[in-house]
Design a protein around this motif. Structure first.
Motif, PDB file in Angstrom:
ATOM      1  N   SER A  63       0.362  -0.818   0.513  1.00 48.85           N
ATOM      2  CA  SER A  63       0.349  -0.041  -0.109  1.00 48.85           C
ATOM      3  C   SER A  63       0.753   1.421   0.030  1.00 48.85           C
ATOM      4  CB  SER A  63      -0.833   0.283   1.569  1.00 48.85           C
ATOM      5  OG  SER A  63      -1.672   0.839   1.968  1.00 48.85           O
ATOM      6  N   TRP A 122     -15.544   6.872  11.486  1.00 50.70           N
ATOM      7  CA  TRP A 122     -16.159   7.948  10.780  1.00 50.70           C
ATOM      8  C   TRP A 122     -16.837   9.435  11.401  1.00 50.70           C
ATOM      9  CZ3 TRP A 122     -20.868   9.628   9.461  1.00 50.70           C
ATOM     10  CH2 TRP A 122     -21.781  10.665   7.676  1.00 50.70           C
ATOM     11  N   GLU A 158     -11.086  -3.170   7.311  1.00 51.63           N
ATOM     12  CA  GLU A 158     -10.669  -3.171   6.135  1.00 51.63           C
ATOM     13  C   GLU A 158     -12.083  -3.084   5.151  1.00 51.63           C
ATOM     14  OE1 GLU A 158      -7.055  -6.177   5.813  1.00 51.63           O
ATOM     15  OE2 GLU A 158      -9.705  -7.426   4.401  1.00 51.63           O
ATOM     16  N   ASN A 161     -13.863   0.431   6.895  1.00 52.23           N
ATOM     17  CA  ASN A 161     -12.539   1.318   6.696  1.00 52.23           C
ATOM     18  C   ASN A 161     -13.231   2.131   5.107  1.00 52.23           C
ATOM     19  OD1 ASN A 161     -10.637   3.618   7.552  1.00 52.23           O
ATOM     20  ND2 ASN A 161     -10.210   3.008   6.191  1.00 52.23           N
ATOM     21  N   THR A 162     -13.825   1.906   4.281  1.00 47.88           N
ATOM     22  CA  THR A 162     -14.168   2.344   3.324  1.00 47.88           C
ATOM     23  C   THR A 162     -15.599   2.340   2.819  1.00 47.88           C
ATOM     24  OG1 THR A 162     -13.905   0.080   1.873  1.00 47.88           O
ATOM     25  CG2 THR A 162     -11.687   1.083   1.694  1.00 47.88           C
ATOM     26  N   TYR A 163     -15.857   1.200   3.327  1.00 50.94           N
ATOM     27  CA  TYR A 163     -17.111   1.441   3.252  1.00 50.94           C
ATOM     28  C   TYR A 163     -17.633   2.645   3.182  1.00 50.94           C
ATOM     29  CZ  TYR A 163     -22.499   0.480   3.669  1.00 50.94           C
ATOM     30  OH  TYR A 163     -23.660   0.387   3.823  1.00 50.94           O
ATOM     31  N   CYS A 165     -16.802   5.733   3.894  1.00 51.28           N
ATOM     32  CA  CYS A 165     -16.674   6.867   3.954  1.00 51.28           C
ATOM     33  C   CYS A 165     -16.794   7.245   2.102  1.00 51.28           C
ATOM     34  CB  CYS A 165     -14.879   6.700   3.261  1.00 51.28           C
ATOM     35  SG  CYS A 165     -13.851   6.898   4.519  1.00 51.28           S
ATOM     36  N   SER A 166     -17.046   5.992   1.187  1.00 48.56           N
ATOM     37  CA  SER A 166     -17.494   5.935   0.308  1.00 48.56           C
ATOM     38  C   SER A 166     -18.521   4.871  -0.647  1.00 48.56           C
ATOM     39  CB  SER A 166     -16.503   5.373  -0.900  1.00 48.56           C
ATOM     40  OG  SER A 166     -16.290   4.113  -0.941  1.00 48.56           O
ATOM     41  N   ASN A 168     -18.539   1.907  -1.172  1.00 49.50           N
ATOM     42  CA  ASN A 168     -18.199   0.640  -1.844  1.00 49.50           C
ATOM     43  C   ASN A 168     -16.286   0.458  -0.870  1.00 49.50           C
ATOM     44  OD1 ASN A 168     -19.678   1.364  -4.743  1.00 49.50           O
ATOM     45  ND2 ASN A 168     -18.176   2.977  -4.324  1.00 49.50           N
ATOM     46  N   VAL A 169     -16.264  -1.234  -0.820  1.00 49.37           N
ATOM     47  CA  VAL A 169     -15.067  -1.797  -0.708  1.00 49.37           C
ATOM     48  C   VAL A 169     -14.211  -1.971  -1.536  1.00 49.37           C
ATOM     49  CG1 VAL A 169     -15.095  -4.194   1.081  1.00 49.37           C
ATOM     50  CG2 VAL A 169     -17.218  -2.358   1.398  1.00 49.37           C
ATOM     51  N   LYS A 170     -12.926  -1.770  -1.435  1.00 52.58           N
ATOM     52  CA  LYS A 170     -12.114  -2.692  -2.284  1.00 52.58           C
ATOM     53  C   LYS A 170     -11.710  -3.844  -2.898  1.00 52.58           C
ATOM     54  CE  LYS A 170      -8.895   1.480  -0.610  1.00 52.58           C
ATOM     55  NZ  LYS A 170      -7.547   1.967  -0.341  1.00 52.58           N
TER      56      LYS A 170
END
Length: 499
Positions: A63, A122, A158, A161-163, A165-166, A168-170
Motif C-alpha cells: 500500500s 467516521w 478493512e 473503513n472504505t465503506y 467513506c465511499s 464501496n469496498v475495495k
C-alpha cells in the motif's frame, strides 16, 4: 560583495558534503526500519497492531502507507522512538482528530508514510471499539515482531473503513471478507451492533458475506444515520463536540499555509536543475502527503512537448514572440501558482519542488524583459521558499553540457549565441548575480553540479530532509492534543533525528 558571497557559497557547499560524508553507513531498508520500530514498540510496552495490508511486510509494502493502531496517549512516545532510529528524519506530521500521518525520510530508495490511528471512526464517531481491537490483537504468524488484529476485527476494519467513506469496498478485500464473515457471522454482528444496531448490523454483515456489495452501497445513508443516531442519543453533548472538533481539525489542516514545504532550485541554464528536480521527486516519495514539481514555464504559454530541434528553423518573428512570452511569463506563473495553491487545499501535507522560482526575475530582469520595480512589488506577494538550492558549476562545464545537449537533439554546437539559452558570459554573470542575491539568506545550500550525479543527488536530498525535519519540529508542539503533555523542547531534539 561578490567575494563575500563566494566564501558563503563554499561554506554552504562544504557543509552539504560534510553532512553526507559523516553518515558513512548504508541507509536502512524498509525491512530494517520496521524491524527496529516494531521491536521498540514491543520493548516499551505499547499496545499496537498493523490494521491492514500487512501480509507482505516487512520486505514489501503493498500500500501507499502503513496503518498502525495505537492508544492516543502513546503517540508522543512513538514519535520519540521513530526519531531515535539512526539516520532517519520525521519530515512531516499531520494531525487529525482520530489519527496522525507521520512521514519519515532518509531510508533507502524512498520514504515511508505511517498512519497512526487512535480510533476506528467516521467523521469523529467510532464504528469499532479501538481498545477492544488492541486487546484482541496477536503476533502475526509470518513475523512474530508484528502485531495484527484477529481475523474478524481485521476484516471489519478493512471493509468498514472504505465503506463508511465511499459506500464501496475495495476489490482486494472482498474475497477474504466473504470467507471470514460467513464463518464468524455472529461474532462480527456482536462487534458492530453496539454502534449501528442489531438489525442493521445483521443485514450489513450478511451482504458482505454474500458478496452483495451493491445492496450494501444502497443502504450507506441508513448505516451512517444509525451511527450518528446512536452517538447523539447516548451522549449528545460529547457527540456534538466530537463532530465540531473533527471539522475544525480538517479545516485547519486544509487552510494552514505551513503545510507547504517549498524548495526552490536556482542555477544557470544547462547546469542540470530539471534533471536533479526529477530525481529528487523520485527519491523523496512518501516524505510528504503529495510531491509536486513546478517549472518556471507556465503551461498556459509553453507547450512542453515541442521538440527543441524547432529552434534551428525558428521563424524570424520567433524572437519577438519569445520576448513577449518572457515579459508575461512571471505574471502568468504567479496566477498559476495561486490557482495551484487553491487546488491543493485538499492535501494536508505538500512538498513543492520549484525548477526556478519567481525571484529569478529579480536575479535576471533583462532575461525576462521585466521592470525591476514591478518585479519587486509582485515578489512581496510570493511566499519565501523554506530552502534555496543553488546548483552551480564552472562556466566551462555548463557550456560544454549545453553543447552536448544541442548535438543530442540535432542542433549544431556552433549555433549563433543569440539562439543558445546561455553563453559563457551570460553564465558567469548569472552565477555572480545569483550568489549576491542569496548571500544574506540563511536557508541556502549551494551545490557543485560538476561532481558525481549520485553525490549531488545525495547532498540535495540530505539538505531537503533536514529542512523538512526542522520545520516539522518547530510546528508540532503547537498541534499537540489536549491529553498529551510532552514538552516542546524535548520534542525538537527528537523530531530532527540523528541523521
Amino acid at each position: 560583495m561578490l567575494k563575500t558571497s563566494t566564501t558563503h557559497a563554499v561554506m554552504q557547499s562544504t557543509d552539504a558534503r560534510t553532512a553526507t560524508d559523516m553518515k558513512g553507513q548504508p541507509r536502512l531498508t524498509l525491512a530494517q526500519f520496521l524491524q527496529r520500530l516494531f521491536t521498540e514498540l514491543n520493548e516499551n510496552g505499547i499496545r499496537w497492531c498493523v490494521l491492514r495490508n500487512y501480509e507482505e511486510l516487512p520486505e514489501h509494502n503493498s500500500s501507499d502507507d502503513i496503518d498502525i493502531l495505537i492508544p492516543p496517549t502513546q503517540f508522543s512516545l512513538v514519535l520519540r522512538l521513530i526519531a531515535g532510529i539512526s539516520n532517519v528524519f520525521i519530515t512531516g506530521i499531520v494531525r487529525h482528530l482520530h489519527e496522525a500521518s507521520v512521514f519519515v525520510g532518509g531510508l533507502a530508495r524512498q520514504g515511508i508514510h505511517l498512519d497512526f490511528t487512535f480510533e476506528l471512526a467516521w467523521k469523529g464517531h467510532a464504528f469499532l471499539d479501538a481498545r477492544s481491537v488492541l486487546g484482541r490483537s496477536l503476533p502475526s504468524w509470518t513475523w512474530s515482531a508484528m502485531h495484527v488484529p484477529d481475523q474478524v476485527d481485521g476484516v471489519l476494519n478493512e471493509v468498514l473503513n472504505t465503506y463508511f467513506c465511499s459506500g464501496n469496498v475495495k476489490t482486494r478485500y472482498r474475497a477474504k471478507a466473504s470467507r471470514i464473515l460467513q464463518l464468524e457471522r455472529n461474532i462480527a454482528i456482536s462487534r458492530i451492533s453496539p454502534r449501528i444496531g442489531e438489525r442493521l448490523s445483521a443485514d450489513l454483515v450478511g451482504w458482505f458475506a454474500a458478496g452483495e456489495y451493491g445492496q450494501a452501497s444502497l443502504r450507506l445513508a441508513a448505516v451512517r444515520r444509525a451511527l450518528l443516531y446512536h452517538a447523539f442519543r447516548t451522549m449528545p453533548l460529547r457527540a456534538m463536540a466530537q463532530t465540531c472538533r473533527y471539522y475544525a481539525h480538517e479545516l485547519r489542516n486544509r487552510l494552514r499555509d505551513r503545510k507547504y514545504t517549498r524548495i526552490a532550485a536556482l542555477g544557470p541554464d544547462g547546469v542540470g536543475k530539471t534533471t536533479l528536480i526529477a530525481e529528487l521527486g523520485r527519491v523523496l516519495q512518501h516524505t510528504a502527503g503529495e510531491i509536486t514539481t513546478i517549472n518556471f514555464r507556465p503551461k498556459l504559454l509553453y507547450d512542453r512537448g515541442t521538440p527543441t530541434a524547432a529552434l534551428a528553423t525558428a521563424a524570424p518573428h520567433s524572437r519577438i514572440k519569445d520576448r513577449l512570452l518572457s515579459f508575461v511569463r512571471p505574471a502568468i506563473w504567479c496566477l498559476e501558482h495561486w490557482v495551484h495553491k487553491i487546488y491543493l487545499l485538499r492535501v494536508s501535507s505538500q512538498l513543492i519542488l520549484y525548477d526556478r522560482y519567481y525571484h529569478d526575475v529579480l536575479i535576471a530582469p533583462r532575461k525576462y524583459h521585466s521592470s525591476v520595480v514591478v518585479a519587486r512589488l509582485m515578489a512581496k506577494f510570493m511566499p519565501q521558499p523554506e530552502l534555496w538550492l543553488f546548483i552551480d558549476a564552472p562556466p566551462g562545464v555548463v557550456c560544454s553540457r549545453k553543447c552536448a545537449r544541442d548535438v543530442g537533439v540535432g542542433l549544431s554546437p556552433t549555433l549563433d549565441a543569440g539562439i543558445r539559452e546561455a553563453t559563457m558570459k551570460q553564465t558567469i554573470t548569472y552565477s555572480a548575480t545569483c550568489r549576491a542575491f542569496l548571500h544574506n539568506r540563511r536557508n541556502v545550500v549551494i551545490l557543485d553540479a560538476s561532481q558525481d550525479r549520485q553525490q549531488l543527488l545525495a547532498q540535495a536530498e540530505q539538505a531537503i530532509l533536514q529542512t523538512m525535519a526542522k520545520r516539522t519540529a518547530a510546528m508540532f508542539p503547537f498541534e499537540l492534543l489536549w491529553h498529551e503533555s510532552t514538552g516542546a523542547g524535548n520534542l525538537y531534539g527528537a523530531l530532527k533525528g540523528r541523521g
